[in-house]
Scaffold this motif. Structure first.
Motif, short mmCIF file in Angstrom:
data_model
loop_
_atom_site.label_atom_id
_atom_site.label_comp_id
_atom_site.label_asym_id
_atom_site.label_seq_id
_atom_site.Cartn_x
_atom_site.Cartn_y
_atom_site.Cartn_z
N GLY A 28 0.81 -1.21 0.00
CA GLY A 28 0.00 0.00 0.00
C GLY A 28 0.84 1.26 0.00
O GLY A 28 0.53 2.24 -0.70
N VAL A 29 1.94 1.25 0.77
CA VAL A 29 2.83 2.41 0.82
C VAL A 29 3.49 2.63 -0.54
O VAL A 29 3.59 3.77 -1.02
CB VAL A 29 3.89 2.24 1.94
N MET A 30 3.91 1.53 -1.19
CA MET A 30 4.53 1.67 -2.52
C MET A 30 3.51 2.18 -3.54
O MET A 30 3.83 3.03 -4.37
CB MET A 30 5.12 0.33 -2.98
N ALA A 31 2.30 1.67 -3.48
CA ALA A 31 1.25 2.13 -4.41
C ALA A 31 0.98 3.61 -4.21
O ALA A 31 0.83 4.37 -5.19
CB ALA A 31 -0.03 1.32 -4.21
N ALA A 32 0.93 4.04 -2.94
CA ALA A 32 0.68 5.46 -2.66
C ALA A 32 1.85 6.31 -3.18
O ALA A 32 1.62 7.40 -3.75
CB ALA A 32 0.49 5.67 -1.16
N ALA A 33 3.08 5.84 -3.00
CA ALA A 33 4.24 6.60 -3.48
C ALA A 33 4.22 6.72 -4.99
O ALA A 33 4.49 7.80 -5.55
CB ALA A 33 5.54 5.93 -3.01
N LEU A 34 3.88 5.63 -5.67
CA LEU A 34 3.82 5.68 -7.14
C LEU A 34 2.69 6.59 -7.61
O LEU A 34 2.83 7.31 -8.60
CB LEU A 34 3.66 4.28 -7.72
N ALA A 35 1.58 6.61 -6.89
CA ALA A 35 0.46 7.49 -7.24
C ALA A 35 0.84 8.96 -7.06
O ALA A 35 0.50 9.80 -7.89
CB ALA A 35 -0.77 7.16 -6.40
N VAL A 36 1.59 9.26 -5.99
CA VAL A 36 2.03 10.64 -5.75
C VAL A 36 2.99 11.07 -6.86
O VAL A 36 2.93 12.20 -7.34
CB VAL A 36 2.68 10.77 -4.35
N ILE A 37 3.86 10.15 -7.29
CA ILE A 37 4.80 10.47 -8.38
C ILE A 37 4.04 10.78 -9.66
O ILE A 37 4.36 11.73 -10.38
CB ILE A 37 5.78 9.29 -8.60
N ASP A 38 3.00 10.01 -9.93
CA ASP A 38 2.20 10.23 -11.13
C ASP A 38 1.49 11.59 -11.09
O ASP A 38 1.31 12.22 -12.13
CB ASP A 38 1.17 9.12 -11.31
#
Length: 199
Positions: free
Chosen positions: A141-151
């Motif tokens: 979940g943390v990785m998904a959130a980080a990738l979403a913030v990058i996008d």
């Protein structure tokens, strides 16, 4: 109460009943005469008690062996997941730092989540493994959130990765009791595989 404990209690109860009947027959002449007067009943009870003790004890020993083997399989699965999690987290972290490849990080994240999805049925039964699974899901979940913030960030601006580092540490802490079941040679092999894949 656990199934294992109930099984051992049943085996102990069968043993106590058997011992009580044997002691009673040896010490009480009236009981000895009663059993001697009923040979079919005596043979049936004796056969059932021997069968019950044998089945219960053998079943418990087989369950113990299976649990040990299952523990090694769970530990190996956890080691593989931790290795992939570390790789995926490093790829995502490098992207959040502004220097990594977004596509490689996304691929590493997808691979990690697929491994987690495949490994979940193996990890769900044992409480220690379930805690590891929860931490692994949290890291996902943390990785998904980080990738979403990058996008969402303009021009791929850097994003702080402290939560990601903390989630990786929590995952490694949750994996430690599981990895203790593996032999040192197996743990070293898995670490070498992880280092080779990173190079």
């Amino acid at each position: 109460m656990s199934r294992r404990l109930i099984g051992w209690l049943a085996a102990a109860l069968a043993m106590l009943i058997t011992l009580a009947l044997v002691v009673g027959e040896l010490t009480d002449a009236g009981q000895r005469r009663w059993w001697a007067a009923r040979p079919l009943t005596t043979d049936t009870v004796a056969g059932l008690l021997v069968l019950l003790v044998t089945v219960l004890v053998v079943n418990q020993l087989l369950n113990r062996r299976q649990a040990r083997q299952r523990g090694h399989a769970v530990a190996a699965q956890a080691a593989i997941i931790v290795t992939q999690a570390t790789r995926a987290a490093e790829a995502v972290s490098s992207v959040t730092g502004g220097s990594g490849d977004r596509s490689a990080a996304a691929d590493g994240f997808r691979t990690y989540m697929m491994m987690l999805l495949i490994g979940a049925p193996v990890l769900i039964d044992d409480p220690v493994a379930r805690h590891f699974l929860e931490q692994a899901q949290y890291l996902g979940g943390v990785m998904a959130a980080a990738l979403a913030v990058i996008d969402r960030s303009p021009d791929g601006a850097a994003v702080p990765g402290n939560r990601l580092d903390d989630a990786v540490q929590q995952l490694q802490s949750a994996a430690a009791p599981l990895l203790q079941l593996l032999s040192p040679a197996t743990r070293d092999s898995l670490q070498r595989i992880g280092r080779t894949a990173e190079e």
